[in-house]
Structure formats: C-alpha cells, structure tokens
Design an enzyme around this catalytic site. Structure first.
Site, PDB file in Angstrom:
ATOM      1  N   ALA A 234      38.961  38.631  31.634  1.00  0.00           N
ATOM      2  CA  ALA A 234      37.142  39.241  32.754  1.00  0.00           C
ATOM      3  C   ALA A 234      37.311  39.392  33.785  1.00  0.00           C
ATOM      4  O   ALA A 234      37.479  40.942  33.767  1.00  0.00           O
ATOM      5  CB  ALA A 234      37.834  37.813  33.543  1.00  0.00           C
ATOM      6  N   PRO A 235      35.718  39.774  33.439  1.00  0.00           N
ATOM      7  CA  PRO A 235      34.545  39.188  33.152  1.00  0.00           C
ATOM      8  C   PRO A 235      34.454  39.627  31.245  1.00  0.00           C
ATOM      9  O   PRO A 235      33.519  38.791  31.644  1.00  0.00           O
ATOM     10  CB  PRO A 235      33.214  39.105  34.102  1.00  0.00           C
ATOM     11  N   GLY A 236      34.766  40.460  30.822  1.00  0.00           N
ATOM     12  CA  GLY A 236      35.003  40.332  29.290  1.00  0.00           C
ATOM     13  C   GLY A 236      34.429  41.395  28.528  1.00  0.00           C
ATOM     14  O   GLY A 236      33.899  41.083  27.686  1.00  0.00           O
ATOM     15  N   GLY A 237      33.904  42.345  29.142  1.00  0.00           N
ATOM     16  CA  GLY A 237      33.789  43.962  29.470  1.00  0.00           C
ATOM     17  C   GLY A 237      34.162  44.655  27.379  1.00  0.00           C
ATOM     18  O   GLY A 237      33.466  45.281  26.789  1.00  0.00           O
ATOM     19  N   ASP A 253      42.822  35.170  30.763  1.00  0.00           N
ATOM     20  CA  ASP A 253      42.883  35.863  32.117  1.00  0.00           C
ATOM     21  C   ASP A 253      42.424  34.253  33.256  1.00  0.00           C
ATOM     22  O   ASP A 253      41.272  33.970  32.437  1.00  0.00           O
ATOM     23  CB  ASP A 253      41.730  36.812  32.500  1.00  0.00           C
ATOM     24  N   ASP A 273      48.899  33.525  32.439  1.00  0.00           N
ATOM     25  CA  ASP A 273      49.187  35.114  33.024  1.00  0.00           C
ATOM     26  C   ASP A 273      49.274  35.293  31.941  1.00  0.00           C
ATOM     27  O   ASP A 273      49.984  34.831  30.836  1.00  0.00           O
ATOM     28  CB  ASP A 273      51.194  34.515  33.710  1.00  0.00           C
ATOM     29  N   ASP A 289      43.697  45.585  29.894  1.00  0.00           N
ATOM     30  CA  ASP A 289      43.234  45.933  31.152  1.00  0.00           C
ATOM     31  C   ASP A 289      43.720  45.302  32.393  1.00  0.00           C
ATOM     32  O   ASP A 289      43.061  45.295  33.002  1.00  0.00           O
ATOM     33  CB  ASP A 289      41.929  45.835  30.873  1.00  0.00           C
ATOM     34  N   LYS A 318      47.494  52.003  34.722  1.00  0.00           N
ATOM     35  CA  LYS A 318      47.257  52.493  36.135  1.00  0.00           C
ATOM     36  C   LYS A 318      48.413  53.508  36.920  1.00  0.00           C
ATOM     37  O   LYS A 318      49.031  53.423  36.468  1.00  0.00           O
ATOM     38  CB  LYS A 318      47.227  51.301  37.363  1.00  0.00           C
TER      39      LYS A 318
HETATM   40  C1  SAM Z   1      39.833  45.857  35.487  1.00  0.00           C
HETATM   41  S1  SAM Z   1      40.058  43.466  35.764  1.00  0.00           S
HETATM   42  C2  SAM Z   1      39.191  43.503  33.897  1.00  0.00           C
HETATM   43  C3  SAM Z   1      38.379  43.963  33.276  1.00  0.00           C
HETATM   44  C4  SAM Z   1      37.875  43.122  31.883  1.00  0.00           C
HETATM   45  N1  SAM Z   1      38.678  44.420  30.822  1.00  0.00           N
HETATM   46  C5  SAM Z   1      36.750  44.066  31.250  1.00  0.00           C
HETATM   47  O1  SAM Z   1      36.435  44.202  30.055  1.00  0.00           O
HETATM   48  O2  SAM Z   1      35.447  43.278  31.634  1.00  0.00           O
HETATM   49  C6  SAM Z   1      41.725  43.382  35.697  1.00  0.00           C
HETATM   50  C7  SAM Z   1      41.812  41.442  34.903  1.00  0.00           C
HETATM   51  O3  SAM Z   1      42.844  41.149  34.883  1.00  0.00           O
HETATM   52  C8  SAM Z   1      43.505  39.954  35.921  1.00  0.00           C
HETATM   53  N2  SAM Z   1      44.898  39.753  35.545  1.00  0.00           N
HETATM   54  C9  SAM Z   1      45.173  41.049  36.146  1.00  0.00           C
HETATM   55  N3  SAM Z   1      46.692  39.926  36.454  1.00  0.00           N
HETATM   56  C10 SAM Z   1      46.480  39.092  35.289  1.00  0.00           C
HETATM   57  C11 SAM Z   1      47.709  38.332  34.613  1.00  0.00           C
HETATM   58  N4  SAM Z   1      49.025  38.453  35.155  1.00  0.00           N
HETATM   59  N5  SAM Z   1      47.606  37.738  33.408  1.00  0.00           N
HETATM   60  C12 SAM Z   1      45.900  37.165  33.230  1.00  0.00           C
HETATM   61  N6  SAM Z   1      45.144  37.947  33.771  1.00  0.00           N
HETATM   62  C13 SAM Z   1      45.040  39.054  34.999  1.00  0.00           C
HETATM   63  C14 SAM Z   1      42.408  39.666  36.724  1.00  0.00           C
HETATM   64  O4  SAM Z   1      42.468  38.963  36.678  1.00  0.00           O
HETATM   65  C15 SAM Z   1      41.105  40.147  35.770  1.00  0.00           C
HETATM   66  O5  SAM Z   1      39.757  39.833  35.718  1.00  0.00           O
END
Ligand code: SAM
Length: 369
Positions: A234-237, A253, A273, A289, A318
C-alpha cells in the site's frame, strides 16, 4: 620490485553516505591486495569521494553505495574565472586515447544544482574544442548506427570523459569504462512520476528495473501473464509498475490500496501480515518494501527462495543510522548462506538507488546451473 603508481578513483554517492561509499570501495580493493597507499578524501555531505589505490581495480556492479565509478586523471584546484577552457583542454590532452562522450557533472547537492546552467553553457564549447582535437567522437551519426550486441560478442566501447565540478573554480577530470560504470549522467537513472501511479515509491521500482536488468532481461523477466506478490504494497506504487506490464499481483498490506488499484482486475489485495503470508502456488516475482529490520527481511527472502515460492525478487533493505555496511553485510550474507545451503544458483546485486533514502534495493534472481 617496482612500486605501483597510485590510481585515484572518483566515486559519486548519495550525499551523507560518503563514509560508507569509501569504506566499501577500500574493502573491495583490499580483497585483491593490501591497499598500501590508503588515502581517501572525504568531505561530509559532498556527494562524492576520491579513493587512492595501488593497482587494484574496482567493480561498479559490486559496489552498493557508488552511483558512478570514474578513474581520476587530473584535479585542477584553481580554475581561472576568465578562461577555464585552456587548463581543462591541456589536462585532457594529457590523457591517452579518445572518448565516446563528454559528461559535465556536479555533485547531487543544493550547491551542485546551482552549477547546472554553468555546465550547460560550458559543454558545447568544450565539445567543439575536443572534436577539433580528435579527442571526442562525433556521435551525431549515432542514431543510424546499429545497436551494439549484448553478451560476449558486444563491441568494446570507448571510455567516457567526465568533468566533475565540485564548484566553479575546481574540476576533477576522469574517464569511465562503459562496461564498468553507470550509463547515466551523474550515475542517476532518472525517473519521472507517472500521473496515474498511486505513490512516489513507484519510481523506486521503476529505477530498480532499469538499473538491475538490461533490455533483454526486462523483456524476458517481466512478461504479461506472470504472477507476483507485493509485500507491504500500500498504497500501490510498486504494484502499479507490475500490473502496467500485465503481471497479476497479490498485494499484501493492512493499509489501503489507492486509486485505480482498488478493484483492479489484475490486483488481489490481502489485508495480512507480510511476514506470515505465503502463496498457495509459486509466483514468478516477490517484491517487498516493508519498513523492517534488514535482518528480518533477509530471512524472509531466504525462506521464499528456499521454499521455491518465487524465481525473482526486488526488495528494500532499510539501513540503520550507524554501522550501515555491517548491517548490510550481515543481511546479504544470510541470504547467500541460505541459498548456498539449498544449492540454488542465483545472481544478486544491491545498490543504493537515486530514489532510495536510508535504504538500498536488492535484485535477486535464480539462474541456471
Ligand atoms: C514504504 S510503504 C510501501 C509503499 C509501496 N511500495 C508503494 O509503492 O506504494 C511500506 C508499507 O509496508 C507496510 N507494512 C509494514 N509492515 C508490514 C507487514 N508486516 N505486513 C504487511 N505490510 C506491512 C506498511 O503498511 C506500508 O504500507
């Protein structure tokens, strides 16, 4: 025994990562031979470093923090305001051979951006003078030339000539090997933000695809009808980059997907998760990501490959505030160990991309025997 002549290397990096960049380059050199004349010039937040080695070579592909790798031939410390051309031409005349292209570059900093109009004006002057001297190829016919063949039969290209201006009164002059450097000015593979994409993160995956895969690999590995899982979608890029190529995506997500990705026929959004999710059937791609400790992400990636759940992956690691190289070594080392234990052949490449901040992006792909 004759003492080797020191070689100076100019490396560009993200401002703030100079120590990591230099440390990594010196380490790579030390793996070949001791670095006798170890000297590095590091200016904090400058976006570049100069490393002095003996006769070691450096491999751009294997350096995570270096955006660009340049053999430094001359440093001009006090360029006269009224005539910068003459000393620069004299220094270039001293470098043997001729060059394919001339790139005028400045650091990727606010001060560096102010030099853009200066380098734009200076470029044609210098190009004309260098062509007259036979030092620079005339690439005006480039468009009608056949594409060089990739692989073992590819043609050897002439080096590029780089003129790097830390400021208007000094210049670092060097050359890069097109087969051992980034094919992009300032080492930055720029992306534009697609207006339909749901987040700016989309540019990270777009850049990773460009940096890690050549054209033929992109066509072979990113095909319509393939399947992918996007962890932390999320949000989906990132999902958007995949569906744009006709790839069916399971987006995992707890957060919401945005815009056209909600109810998109190629997207299945699962609020789960990412560390617990596993697909019922193996997919072609895993992208990830999630903002998490690099060690945890590395273990997850190792598990997916070991269980045969995917063939290719692009993921982010990270970086901690301190000891970044140590954390990266450990994460990448864990993945290598796991894949080696499973007898999996693979290719892995990690880079701190232009769109990466406190993180690096990794490409991992299974290869045949
Ligand atoms: C940096 S953002 C991702 C952006 C995404 N790649 C994009 O292009 O829009 C990180 C995402 O990881 C999700 N996240 C973090 N820990 C998570 C987990 N254990 N399971 C699923 N999603 C997780 C967060 O909710 C967040 O939406």
């Amino acid at each position: 025994m004759q003492k080797p002549t020191p070689n100076h290397w100019l490396l560009y990096c993200r401002p703030g990562f100079e120590q990591d960049c230099a440390q990594e380059a010196l380490r790579q050199a030390r793996q070949q031979r001791p670095v006798l004349a170890e000297q590095t010039a590091i200016l904090a937040d400058s976006g570049y470093v100069v490393v002095t080695l003996n006769d070691q070579s450096l491999s751009w592909r294997d350096l995570i923090f270096a955006r660009q790798l340049i053999r430094l031939h001359h440093t001009i410390a006090a360029l006269p305001d009224r005539d910068r051309l003459t000393p620069i031409l004299a220094a270039i005349a001293d470098i043997p051979g001729s060059f394919d292209t001339l790139w005028l570059e400045a650091p990727d900093t606010n001060e560096g951006k102010l030099l853009a109009s200066f380098t734009r004006r200076f470029q044609p002057l210098l190009e004309t003078a260098l062509r007259e001297q036979g030092k620079l190829q005339d690439n005006s016919q480039e468009a009608v030339r056949p594409e060089p063949v990739e692989g073992p039969t590819r043609t050897k290209k002439l080096p590029r000539l780089h003129l790097f201006f830390p400021d208007k009164s000094s210049a670092l002059i060097g050359t890069s090997d097109p087969h051992n450097s980034a094919d992009a000015i300032m080492g930055i593979v720029r992306q534009s933000m697609p207006p339909e994409a749901p987040s700016r993160s989309t540019m990270k995956l777009a850049e990773a695809i460009e940096v890690f895969m050549d054209r033929s690999e992109q066509t072979r590995l990113l095909r319509q009808g393939m399947t992918a899982v996007d962890l932390g979608a999320a949000p989906g890029g990132w999902t958007w980059q995949l569906i744009k190529r006709g790839i069916r995506v399971t987006a995992v997500d707890n957060g919401p997907m945005k815009g056209a990705l909600v109810n998109h026929p190629l997207v299945q959004h699962l609020k789960q998760d990412g560390f617990k999710y596993a697909p019922r059937k193996a997919v072609d791609w895993l992208v990830c990501d999630m903002v998490e400790k690099p060690s945890r992400v590395a273990t997850l990636i190792g598990e997916w490959f070991a269980a045969g759940l995917c063939k290719h992956a692009i993921f982010n690691l990270k970086l901690p505030m301190k000891q970044r190289l140590v954390a990266l070594d450990s994460a990448l080392g864990n993945i290598r160990k796991r894949l080696d234990e499973e007898g999996i052949n693979y290719r892995m490449m990690a880079k701190q991309l232009y769109h990466d901040r406190e993180e690096v992006t990794v490409f991992l792909t299974k290869t045949k025997g």
